[in-house]
Design a protein around this motif. Structure first.
Motif, short mmCIF file in Angstrom:
data_model
loop_
_atom_site.label_atom_id
_atom_site.label_comp_id
_atom_site.label_asym_id
_atom_site.label_seq_id
_atom_site.Cartn_x
_atom_site.Cartn_y
_atom_site.Cartn_z
N THR A 1 0.84 -1.20 0.00
CA THR A 1 0.00 0.00 0.00
C THR A 1 0.87 1.24 0.00
OG1 THR A 1 -0.10 0.04 2.40
CG2 THR A 1 -1.85 -1.17 1.25
N LYS A 2 0.33 2.31 -0.56
CA LYS A 2 1.06 3.58 -0.59
C LYS A 2 1.25 4.08 0.83
CE LYS A 2 1.59 4.69 -4.95
NZ LYS A 2 2.83 4.97 -5.56
N GLY A 3 2.45 4.35 1.19
CA GLY A 3 2.76 4.84 2.53
C GLY A 3 4.01 5.68 2.48
N PHE A 4 4.65 5.79 3.59
CA PHE A 4 5.87 6.59 3.68
C PHE A 4 7.02 5.94 2.92
CE2 PHE A 4 9.75 7.92 5.95
CZ PHE A 4 9.67 9.28 5.71
N TYR A 5 7.14 4.63 3.02
CA TYR A 5 8.23 3.91 2.36
C TYR A 5 7.80 3.35 1.02
CZ TYR A 5 10.78 4.17 6.73
OH TYR A 5 11.43 4.62 7.84
N GLN A 6 8.78 3.31 0.11
CA GLN A 6 8.57 2.74 -1.22
C GLN A 6 9.60 1.63 -1.41
OE1 GLN A 6 8.74 5.95 -4.14
NE2 GLN A 6 8.17 7.36 -2.51
N LEU B 1 15.10 -2.83 -1.18
CA LEU B 1 15.10 -2.10 0.08
C LEU B 1 13.90 -1.17 0.15
CD1 LEU B 1 16.18 1.08 -0.34
CD2 LEU B 1 18.33 -0.10 -0.60
N LEU B 2 13.56 -0.75 1.36
CA LEU B 2 12.48 0.21 1.58
C LEU B 2 13.10 1.55 1.94
CD1 LEU B 2 10.03 -1.91 3.75
CD2 LEU B 2 9.77 -1.30 1.35
N ALA B 3 12.65 2.62 1.27
CA ALA B 3 13.16 3.96 1.54
C ALA B 3 12.06 4.97 1.22
CB ALA B 3 14.40 4.23 0.70
N PRO B 4 12.15 6.16 1.82
CA PRO B 4 11.11 7.16 1.56
C PRO B 4 11.21 7.81 0.19
CG PRO B 4 12.70 7.98 3.14
CD PRO B 4 13.05 6.55 2.88
N ASN B 5 12.44 7.82 -0.42
CA ASN B 5 12.62 8.46 -1.73
C ASN B 5 13.88 7.92 -2.40
OD1 ASN B 5 14.88 9.95 -0.66
ND2 ASN B 5 13.39 11.36 0.27
N HIS B 6 14.11 8.37 -3.65
CA HIS B 6 15.27 7.90 -4.41
C HIS B 6 16.59 8.24 -3.71
CE1 HIS B 6 12.54 7.54 -7.95
NE2 HIS B 6 13.37 6.56 -8.25
N ASP B 7 16.71 9.45 -3.21
CA ASP B 7 17.96 9.87 -2.58
C ASP B 7 18.31 9.01 -1.37
OD1 ASP B 7 18.33 11.89 -4.45
OD2 ASP B 7 17.22 13.37 -3.26
N MET B 8 17.33 8.78 -0.53
CA MET B 8 17.57 7.96 0.65
C MET B 8 17.86 6.51 0.25
SD MET B 8 18.05 7.94 3.80
CE MET B 8 17.36 9.37 4.58
N ALA B 9 17.21 6.03 -0.79
CA ALA B 9 17.47 4.66 -1.27
C ALA B 9 18.92 4.53 -1.74
CB ALA B 9 16.51 4.31 -2.40
N LEU B 10 19.42 5.54 -2.45
CA LEU B 10 20.80 5.51 -2.92
C LEU B 10 21.77 5.54 -1.74
CD1 LEU B 10 22.76 5.48 -5.28
CD2 LEU B 10 22.63 7.97 -5.33
N ILE B 11 21.50 6.38 -0.75
CA ILE B 11 22.35 6.45 0.44
C ILE B 11 22.37 5.11 1.16
CG2 ILE B 11 22.56 7.48 2.75
CD1 ILE B 11 21.52 10.11 1.42
N VAL C 1 16.20 1.74 -8.38
CA VAL C 1 15.03 1.92 -9.25
C VAL C 1 13.80 1.59 -8.43
CG1 VAL C 1 13.93 1.18 -11.38
CG2 VAL C 1 16.42 1.16 -11.22
N LYS C 2 12.79 2.45 -8.53
CA LYS C 2 11.52 2.14 -7.86
C LYS C 2 10.96 0.86 -8.46
CE LYS C 2 9.27 6.39 -6.56
NZ LYS C 2 8.12 7.25 -6.84
N ARG C 3 10.52 -0.03 -7.62
CA ARG C 3 9.98 -1.30 -8.12
C ARG C 3 8.83 -1.07 -9.08
NH1 ARG C 3 8.75 -6.02 -4.08
NH2 ARG C 3 11.00 -6.16 -4.20
N GLU C 4 7.99 -0.08 -8.80
CA GLU C 4 6.83 0.17 -9.67
C GLU C 4 7.25 0.70 -11.04
OE1 GLU C 4 5.37 4.60 -8.33
OE2 GLU C 4 4.84 2.93 -7.04
N ASP C 5 8.50 1.18 -11.17
CA ASP C 5 9.01 1.65 -12.46
C ASP C 5 9.64 0.54 -13.29
OD1 ASP C 5 8.13 4.19 -11.92
OD2 ASP C 5 10.07 4.88 -11.16
N VAL C 6 9.82 -0.62 -12.71
CA VAL C 6 10.37 -1.75 -13.45
C VAL C 6 9.22 -2.41 -14.18
CG1 VAL C 6 11.53 -3.98 -13.27
CG2 VAL C 6 12.20 -2.09 -11.76
N ARG C 7 9.34 -2.49 -15.50
CA ARG C 7 8.28 -3.11 -16.30
C ARG C 7 8.66 -4.54 -16.61
NH1 ARG C 7 6.40 -4.80 -20.94
NH2 ARG C 7 4.44 -4.13 -21.84
#
Length: 115
Positions: free
Chosen positions: A2-7, A27-37, A55-61
């Motif tokens: 579900t849509k929440g704080f973490y992606q 991994l779970l992170a709030p945004n791209h920058d935090m995911a990279l860190i 890469v956001k999982r939802e962006d992987v086709r």
């Protein structure tokens, strides 16, 4: 999820500039920058890498079922895979045994064994 704080993010890396990109983990992170860190922190403790992608999982086709069906072969082309040639060694051995009998080999030296 579900849509929440973490992606959910997928992490890819390569060991050096000429190596292929390889999947590592999610991994779970709030945004791209935090995911990279978070991905960098994970790798800096373990091994050297030349590049990291997140890469956001939802962006992987991925392919749907109909698209996956197009990958199946319509005809028998086993000869294109290495397993398609597995029978040749046995076939060649059989051919050699038929062609190269004792008389044939001895005739190469100019002598023929008399029976």
């Amino acid at each position: 999820m579900t849509k929440g704080f973490y992606q959910e993010f997928e992490v890819f890396s390569k060991k050096n500039d000429v190596a292929p990109m390889q999947y590592q983990f999610s991994l779970l992170a709030p945004n791209h920058d935090m995911a990279l860190i978070m991905a960098q922190e994970n790798f800096m403790r373990r091994e050297l890498v030349a590049d990291i992608w997140v890469v956001k999982r939802e962006d992987v086709r991925k392919m749907n079922q109909d698209e996956r069906e197009t990958l199946k072969r319509l005809d028998n082309k086993d000869y294109r895979t290495t397993k398609g040639y597995g029978y040749l060694k046995k076939k060649w051995r059989h051919y050699e045994q038929e062609m190269l009998d004792e008389k044939e080999i001895l005739s190469w030296g100019g002598e023929v064994k008399k029976s």
